[in-house]
Design a protein around this motif. Sequence first.
Motif, PDB file in Angstrom:
ATOM      1  N   VAL A  33      -4.441  -8.632  -6.925  1.00 21.48           N
ATOM      2  CA  VAL A  33      -5.266  -7.543  -7.453  1.00 21.48           C
ATOM      3  C   VAL A  33      -5.113  -6.327  -6.542  1.00 21.48           C
ATOM      4  CG1 VAL A  33      -7.601  -6.783  -8.024  1.00 21.48           C
ATOM      5  CG2 VAL A  33      -6.903  -9.138  -8.491  1.00 21.48           C
ATOM      6  N   SER A  34      -4.875  -5.177  -7.165  1.00 19.66           N
ATOM      7  CA  SER A  34      -4.650  -3.954  -6.393  1.00 19.66           C
ATOM      8  C   SER A  34      -5.595  -2.856  -6.876  1.00 19.66           C
ATOM      9  CB  SER A  34      -3.196  -3.489  -6.540  1.00 19.66           C
ATOM     10  OG  SER A  34      -2.969  -2.301  -5.814  1.00 19.66           O
ATOM     11  N   SER A  35      -6.145  -2.133  -5.927  1.00 17.78           N
ATOM     12  CA  SER A  35      -6.937  -0.951  -6.262  1.00 17.78           C
ATOM     13  C   SER A  35      -5.984   0.183  -6.633  1.00 17.78           C
ATOM     14  CB  SER A  35      -7.801  -0.549  -5.070  1.00 17.78           C
ATOM     15  OG  SER A  35      -8.417   0.704  -5.288  1.00 17.78           O
ATOM     16  N   VAL A  36      -6.293   0.888  -7.717  1.00 14.84           N
ATOM     17  CA  VAL A  36      -5.439   1.973  -8.209  1.00 14.84           C
ATOM     18  C   VAL A  36      -6.284   3.237  -8.362  1.00 14.84           C
ATOM     19  CG1 VAL A  36      -3.911   2.747 -10.048  1.00 14.84           C
ATOM     20  CG2 VAL A  36      -3.982   0.329  -9.434  1.00 14.84           C
ATOM     21  N   ARG A  37      -5.806   4.316  -7.763  1.00 11.94           N
ATOM     22  CA  ARG A  37      -6.500   5.600  -7.854  1.00 11.94           C
ATOM     23  C   ARG A  37      -5.501   6.681  -8.259  1.00 11.94           C
ATOM     24  NH1 ARG A  37      -8.240   7.845  -3.537  1.00 11.94           N
ATOM     25  NH2 ARG A  37     -10.321   8.545  -4.130  1.00 11.94           N
ATOM     26  N   LEU A  60      -5.485  -5.810  -2.489  1.00 13.86           N
ATOM     27  CA  LEU A  60      -6.685  -6.297  -1.805  1.00 13.86           C
ATOM     28  C   LEU A  60      -6.382  -7.414  -0.816  1.00 13.86           C
ATOM     29  CD1 LEU A  60      -9.261  -6.327  -4.744  1.00 13.86           C
ATOM     30  CD2 LEU A  60      -8.613  -4.468  -3.200  1.00 13.86           C
ATOM     31  N   GLU A  71      -9.868   5.761 -11.495  1.00  8.21           N
ATOM     32  CA  GLU A  71      -9.951   4.702 -10.494  1.00  8.21           C
ATOM     33  C   GLU A  71     -10.229   3.377 -11.187  1.00  8.21           C
ATOM     34  OE1 GLU A  71     -11.953   3.912  -6.114  1.00  8.21           O
ATOM     35  OE2 GLU A  71     -12.990   5.212  -7.547  1.00  8.21           O
ATOM     36  N   SER A  72      -9.464   2.342 -10.800  1.00  3.58           N
ATOM     37  CA  SER A  72      -9.647   1.036 -11.407  1.00  3.58           C
ATOM     38  C   SER A  72      -8.956  -0.016 -10.541  1.00  3.58           C
ATOM     39  CB  SER A  72      -9.079   1.024 -12.833  1.00  3.58           C
ATOM     40  OG  SER A  72      -9.368  -0.198 -13.466  1.00  3.58           O
ATOM     41  N   ARG A  73      -8.870  -1.232 -11.059  1.00  2.00           N
ATOM     42  CA  ARG A  73      -8.120  -2.313 -10.420  1.00  2.00           C
ATOM     43  C   ARG A  73      -7.152  -2.905 -11.425  1.00  2.00           C
ATOM     44  NH1 ARG A  73     -12.274  -5.866  -6.606  1.00  2.00           N
ATOM     45  NH2 ARG A  73     -12.751  -4.182  -5.113  1.00  2.00           N
ATOM     46  N   THR A  87       0.851  -1.183   0.000  1.00  2.36           N
ATOM     47  CA  THR A  87       0.000   0.000   0.000  1.00  2.36           C
ATOM     48  C   THR A  87       0.893   1.242   0.000  1.00  2.36           C
ATOM     49  OG1 THR A  87      -1.762  -1.141   1.204  1.00  2.36           O
ATOM     50  CG2 THR A  87      -1.781   1.262   1.262  1.00  2.36           C
ATOM     51  N   GLU A 113      -2.236   6.032  -6.166  1.00  3.74           N
ATOM     52  CA  GLU A 113      -2.381   5.264  -4.925  1.00  3.74           C
ATOM     53  C   GLU A 113      -2.599   3.789  -5.264  1.00  3.74           C
ATOM     54  OE1 GLU A 113      -5.692   7.028  -2.982  1.00  3.74           O
ATOM     55  OE2 GLU A 113      -4.733   8.995  -2.700  1.00  3.74           O
ATOM     56  N   ASP A 155      -3.357   0.009  -3.520  1.00  2.00           N
ATOM     57  CA  ASP A 155      -3.842  -0.651  -2.309  1.00  2.00           C
ATOM     58  C   ASP A 155      -4.176  -2.105  -2.632  1.00  2.00           C
ATOM     59  OD1 ASP A 155      -4.726  -1.187   0.221  1.00  2.00           O
ATOM     60  OD2 ASP A 155      -6.660  -0.164   0.004  1.00  2.00           O
TER      61      ASP A 155
END
Length: 372
Positions: free
Chosen positions: A328-332, A299, A342-344, A267, A295, A297
Amino acid sequence: MKIKFLCWVLILLVSSCSLSSKFNVTRVGEEPQAYKERYIYSLPRTVVWIKITYEKESYIPGPYRMFSQKYLGLSDFIDKSETRWKIINTELSSFNEPDPMHYYSINLISGNIQSIPFLEFGQEGLILDPNKRINLGSEVVTPDDDHKPPYFTDLSEEVNFYEIQDTMFKTIIQDTTFITIPILRKQREAKTLEQKAEEAANFIIQIRKRRFKLEAGDYDVFPEGTALETSVRELNKLEKEYISLFVGKIFTQSYSRSFFITPSGTTENITFLKFSETKGMLPADSPEGEAVTIEFDPLGNTEILKNKLPQAPEADVFNALYYRLPEVSSVRLVNNDRLLYESRFTVFQAGSLVNIPLGVHRIRNSYWNKGN
């Protein structure tokens, strides 16, 4: 896609009942003392490509702006020169490249390499050939084609001078007598700014009258069809150019720039540039502008594997290939408090290292880097 991958893994596990070759996998530089051949591969790491498109607006005041209200009744005009920048679009995508921290060696102890079915892992993208070429973009700023002065060249349809006629007196001596003779004199003087503004305003009124007569059919020779459309369009263009002498002009230019960000797999927030409404794109360490941050993050879907499996190849494990299960990572993408994207994304370096036993498979000629 997950079901297909899991089925492929199960088939591979079931078929691993016997091996005609013996090998182990180690980090490059940690190979056993005795081996017949080695084949080097690397694990992939994910790189995020960011393209930012931004716009520059240059506001140029007109030379007759102070007379806008007086001659045209316009109160909304550009009063001073300024430049404004804004981000208008962002694009994100990802690609995989060899991870320099994860190069591994398949060390063949006995048998032959053709009986080791590792090529399928390369086709799935789970391992990479270090020699395979990767086509990357480049960080390029669109060339700046600034509009340069003079911004206004058609200031009036009249000449820039006017004539002044006055009478001057010349004194001469005739027969010892002084005689005063009147002489008419003409002079040319440059028009004042207000005079030019009044002429330009009157010309705008003339354009509007002519356009109205054209559209109303008041002329003896009346253009129709394309001729009428062309005439009206040219009059509109001329009127717009003359009105800009009062209200000013706005020039818009678009730029784009690309960035390549390699996440660590944890993160994190990475500030890779700053953006200013008055100065545009600035370096990330600039004291001015607002930060543009990406960013990441993860999961945590593969976290349980990190806790239960060794995260480095083991020298006493044979006939098993090591690869990394991606996370899998959240991307902002954020500019100050404004969310731009914003996506993954699947991030390999955020995943867990796993190994799988390999069975006997006939494979095609390997493209892997062969070492001694």
